[in-house]
Design a protein around this motif. Sequence first.
Motif, PDB file in Angstrom:
ATOM      1  N   LEU A 128      28.224  37.973   2.657  1.00  0.00           N
ATOM      2  CA  LEU A 128      29.217  37.004   2.173  1.00  0.00           C
ATOM      3  C   LEU A 128      29.779  37.361   0.798  1.00  0.00           C
ATOM      4  CD1 LEU A 128      27.360  33.681   3.128  1.00  0.00           C
ATOM      5  CD2 LEU A 128      29.168  34.828   4.417  1.00  0.00           C
ATOM      6  N   LYS A 129      29.427  38.505   0.280  1.00  0.00           N
ATOM      7  CA  LYS A 129      29.846  38.859  -1.080  1.00  0.00           C
ATOM      8  C   LYS A 129      31.363  38.876  -1.201  1.00  0.00           C
ATOM      9  CE  LYS A 129      29.461  42.463  -4.609  1.00  0.00           C
ATOM     10  NZ  LYS A 129      28.904  43.805  -4.934  1.00  0.00           N
ATOM     11  N   ALA A 130      31.852  38.372  -2.323  1.00  0.00           N
ATOM     12  CA  ALA A 130      33.293  38.344  -2.584  1.00  0.00           C
ATOM     13  C   ALA A 130      33.766  39.726  -3.032  1.00  0.00           C
ATOM     14  CB  ALA A 130      33.608  37.305  -3.657  1.00  0.00           C
ATOM     15  N   VAL A 131      34.600  40.359  -2.230  1.00  0.00           N
ATOM     16  CA  VAL A 131      35.206  41.648  -2.580  1.00  0.00           C
ATOM     17  C   VAL A 131      36.715  41.466  -2.513  1.00  0.00           C
ATOM     18  CG1 VAL A 131      35.391  44.093  -2.046  1.00  0.00           C
ATOM     19  CG2 VAL A 131      33.237  42.889  -1.605  1.00  0.00           C
ATOM     20  N   ASN A 132      37.331  41.312  -3.658  1.00  0.00           N
ATOM     21  CA  ASN A 132      38.750  40.970  -3.734  1.00  0.00           C
ATOM     22  C   ASN A 132      39.613  42.146  -3.279  1.00  0.00           C
ATOM     23  OD1 ASN A 132      41.312  40.079  -4.358  1.00  0.00           O
ATOM     24  ND2 ASN A 132      40.801  39.415  -6.435  1.00  0.00           N
ATOM     25  N   PRO A 133      40.312  42.003  -2.147  1.00  0.00           N
ATOM     26  CA  PRO A 133      41.165  43.101  -1.673  1.00  0.00           C
ATOM     27  C   PRO A 133      42.401  43.298  -2.535  1.00  0.00           C
ATOM     28  CG  PRO A 133      41.505  41.160  -0.303  1.00  0.00           C
ATOM     29  CD  PRO A 133      40.381  40.829  -1.241  1.00  0.00           C
ATOM     30  N   LEU A 138      24.730  29.880  -6.395  1.00  0.00           N
ATOM     31  CA  LEU A 138      23.798  30.861  -5.843  1.00  0.00           C
ATOM     32  C   LEU A 138      24.035  32.216  -6.494  1.00  0.00           C
ATOM     33  CD1 LEU A 138      23.812  30.075  -2.002  1.00  0.00           C
ATOM     34  CD2 LEU A 138      22.004  29.552  -3.645  1.00  0.00           C
ATOM     35  N   ASP A 139      22.956  32.955  -6.711  1.00  0.00           N
ATOM     36  CA  ASP A 139      23.105  34.301  -7.244  1.00  0.00           C
ATOM     37  C   ASP A 139      23.690  35.213  -6.171  1.00  0.00           C
ATOM     38  OD1 ASP A 139      20.589  36.143  -6.142  1.00  0.00           O
ATOM     39  OD2 ASP A 139      20.202  33.986  -6.150  1.00  0.00           O
ATOM     40  N   GLU A 140      24.342  36.266  -6.607  1.00  0.00           N
ATOM     41  CA  GLU A 140      25.060  37.131  -5.676  1.00  0.00           C
ATOM     42  C   GLU A 140      24.148  37.843  -4.691  1.00  0.00           C
ATOM     43  OE1 GLU A 140      28.304  40.386  -6.706  1.00  0.00           O
ATOM     44  OE2 GLU A 140      28.984  38.325  -6.403  1.00  0.00           O
ATOM     45  N   GLY A 141      22.887  38.039  -5.084  1.00  0.00           N
ATOM     46  CA  GLY A 141      21.955  38.740  -4.202  1.00  0.00           C
ATOM     47  C   GLY A 141      21.818  38.090  -2.836  1.00  0.00           C
ATOM     48  N   ILE A 142      21.780  36.772  -2.818  1.00  0.00           N
ATOM     49  CA  ILE A 142      21.614  36.075  -1.533  1.00  0.00           C
ATOM     50  C   ILE A 142      22.848  36.264  -0.648  1.00  0.00           C
ATOM     51  CG2 ILE A 142      22.535  33.846  -2.270  1.00  0.00           C
ATOM     52  CD1 ILE A 142      20.403  32.482  -0.625  1.00  0.00           C
ATOM     53  N   LEU A 143      24.023  36.504  -1.257  1.00  0.00           N
ATOM     54  CA  LEU A 143      25.242  36.658  -0.470  1.00  0.00           C
ATOM     55  C   LEU A 143      25.303  38.003   0.250  1.00  0.00           C
ATOM     56  CD1 LEU A 143      28.111  35.081  -2.601  1.00  0.00           C
ATOM     57  CD2 LEU A 143      26.478  33.998  -1.071  1.00  0.00           C
ATOM     58  N   VAL A 185      19.377  36.740   6.295  1.00  0.00           N
ATOM     59  CA  VAL A 185      20.402  36.737   7.338  1.00  0.00           C
ATOM     60  C   VAL A 185      20.334  35.445   8.152  1.00  0.00           C
ATOM     61  CG1 VAL A 185      21.227  37.904   9.417  1.00  0.00           C
ATOM     62  CG2 VAL A 185      20.428  39.249   7.460  1.00  0.00           C
ATOM     63  N   GLN A 186      19.122  35.027   8.521  1.00  0.00           N
ATOM     64  CA  GLN A 186      18.965  33.810   9.327  1.00  0.00           C
ATOM     65  C   GLN A 186      19.453  32.575   8.591  1.00  0.00           C
ATOM     66  OE1 GLN A 186      14.719  34.321   9.939  1.00  0.00           O
ATOM     67  NE2 GLN A 186      15.018  34.817  12.110  1.00  0.00           N
ATOM     68  N   THR A 187      19.174  32.504   7.298  1.00  0.00           N
ATOM     69  CA  THR A 187      19.595  31.341   6.510  1.00  0.00           C
ATOM     70  C   THR A 187      21.111  31.284   6.391  1.00  0.00           C
ATOM     71  OG1 THR A 187      17.509  31.366   5.273  1.00  0.00           O
ATOM     72  CG2 THR A 187      19.353  30.156   4.291  1.00  0.00           C
ATOM     73  N   LYS A 188      21.734  32.432   6.185  1.00  0.00           N
ATOM     74  CA  LYS A 188      23.203  32.449   6.098  1.00  0.00           C
ATOM     75  C   LYS A 188      23.835  32.131   7.449  1.00  0.00           C
ATOM     76  CE  LYS A 188      23.076  36.458   3.871  1.00  0.00           C
ATOM     77  NZ  LYS A 188      23.519  37.691   3.170  1.00  0.00           N
ATOM     78  N   ARG A 189      23.203  32.588   8.519  1.00  0.00           N
ATOM     79  CA  ARG A 189      23.723  32.240   9.851  1.00  0.00           C
ATOM     80  C   ARG A 189      23.578  30.736  10.095  1.00  0.00           C
ATOM     81  NH1 ARG A 189      21.013  35.702  14.072  1.00  0.00           N
ATOM     82  NH2 ARG A 189      19.285  34.238  13.765  1.00  0.00           N
ATOM     83  N   LYS A 190      22.462  30.162   9.650  1.00  0.00           N
ATOM     84  CA  LYS A 190      22.259  28.709   9.758  1.00  0.00           C
ATOM     85  C   LYS A 190      23.359  27.969   8.997  1.00  0.00           C
ATOM     86  CE  LYS A 190      18.956  25.146   8.146  1.00  0.00           C
ATOM     87  NZ  LYS A 190      18.658  24.406   9.395  1.00  0.00           N
ATOM     88  N   LEU A 191      23.670  28.459   7.802  1.00  0.00           N
ATOM     89  CA  LEU A 191      24.721  27.840   6.994  1.00  0.00           C
ATOM     90  C   LEU A 191      26.058  27.864   7.733  1.00  0.00           C
ATOM     91  CD1 LEU A 191      25.907  26.712   4.347  1.00  0.00           C
ATOM     92  CD2 LEU A 191      26.045  29.070   3.514  1.00  0.00           C
ATOM     93  N   LEU A 192      26.414  29.009   8.290  1.00  0.00           N
ATOM     94  CA  LEU A 192      27.708  29.130   8.964  1.00  0.00           C
ATOM     95  C   LEU A 192      27.739  28.433  10.313  1.00  0.00           C
ATOM     96  CD1 LEU A 192      28.160  31.117   6.644  1.00  0.00           C
ATOM     97  CD2 LEU A 192      29.255  32.669   8.267  1.00  0.00           C
ATOM     98  N   ASP A 193      26.591  28.297  10.963  1.00  0.00           N
ATOM     99  CA  ASP A 193      26.535  27.600  12.256  1.00  0.00           C
ATOM    100  C   ASP A 193      26.610  26.085  12.097  1.00  0.00           C
ATOM    101  OD1 ASP A 193      26.365  29.952  13.656  1.00  0.00           O
ATOM    102  OD2 ASP A 193      24.188  29.860  13.967  1.00  0.00           O
TER     103      ASP A 193
END
Length: 529
Positions: free
Chosen positions: A481-486, A369-374, A383-391
Amino acid sequence: MATNIQINGRRLTTQHSVNAAIKSICNIMRRSNCAGAMQYVPELTWILFLRILDEQEAQEAERAETVGAEFIPSISEPYRWRDWAAPPDDSLFAEKSNGCPIGWKRRELTEGGSLGSFKSFVNDDLIPHLRSLRKRPDATPRQKIIGEIMTAVERVRIDTDKNLLDVLDRVHALRNGHIDPTHVFALSQVYEGLLLKMGEKGNDGGQFFTPREIIRGMVRAVDPQWGETVYDCCTGTGGFLAQSYEHMRDALGQEATADQIETLKRRTFYGREKENLIFPIALANLVLHGIDQPKLWHGNTLTDVAAYADLFHDAPAQFEVILTNPPFGGKEGKEAQTRFAYKTGATQVLFLQHVIDSLAPGGRCGIVLDEGILFRSNETAFVQTKRKLLDECDLWSIVSLPGGVFSAAGAGVKTNLLFFTKGRPTERIWYYDVSDVKVGKKTPFTVDRFADFFRLLPDRADSERSWTVERADIEAKRYDLKAVNPNARGDQDRRTPEELLDIIEAKGREVAEALSALRAALADGRPGP
């Protein structure tokens, strides 16, 4: 006596010799009205497919005769490769049913016919016949595949009889029996090299081609097992399905039973592809890899409007494994959106909903997936699609890739790999970051970059490249959901303010001294320093 159509050609014992053989074929095609890869790869696809099919059916006929079984070929004479394409050889006979030597139809057309009669046979007789096989009421699965592969072929593109015959001779010599498997790639991998040419920037084929190193890493992570169905809703040239087949076949090893092999070749791999040019290439690629009956559906996945669905008729509603790379940045109309719970024109968001719905309970998915969707949280459907994924799924890992991974295919967009299992909600996500790796034409992304990922994956361990984020933190950021490396180490300036002031003062003195010298030189009438 069993038929023997093998010709004593030279054995190709090095990768260089195989590459040279392929290059010589492509060179002829490039000077014969097939200037670029988007022209010569589709042309070579159907020619190479018919060559390999003929060799395969000859071997099947021999095995059937050995056990006293009947064998019915998919293609009848004079349309078999051994009749019209193979170089004439009076010492080798096509089949005892007609008693004609190898290449008899070719000899008839080239020695007794008029100028151009060979191409006329191919264009006006052979191609229409092969295209019509899929429409027969009693068509076998293989005949349907043959017909579909030929659907994109209206006429042969190669310009003259001489050039076409030259290509056929070279393809005829390029067979698995002539390639030393201990030193060089099989024909399937040689063919993938041709597909890579289509996917290079400037060839307009990049949207159908996922880098094979990415595919290998994803297949290993998802680990499809024998008995599971594997699905790709954006098949492209078939890379995910082909690699999954090799992964599952190798896992079975030498102990594989006939039933296991039969299941793998005929009842395991399913896919959908929209583009008319790419669909037959995917079919040919999968058959060339050894998947006898790839279950591919031709049409628009998101609207569910089919151009050809016969090969997909027994497909299950859901699949145990999904591996896919949806197109980046596409826009869909109302016809597609009405089929999904969360409406948006963003193609990748609709595909993600399709993937979640198509995954069986307990099934596993790897998706690009491209980063934009994250990170996008300003559009409700995202937002709804990502919540569906996590649910509905356990999103157990996100791998952040470098921006240049897809640049060779003409796409510089930043991408991520998402891995999830359906049936339980996400509690936490383990991230792995390789976004800092420099990727370019001379430094492509290689599968060894995943070595540390696979070392840490079993325990989801933390490292400089990996970390875990809890579900509550994701919800607090509105499903960003974007990856931000601490743990990322930026280039920080650690000098104190006093040190910086001293540097500025010193630079000021240097400038003042240079200006003073310049004024003195001008006053004396001398050139400046």
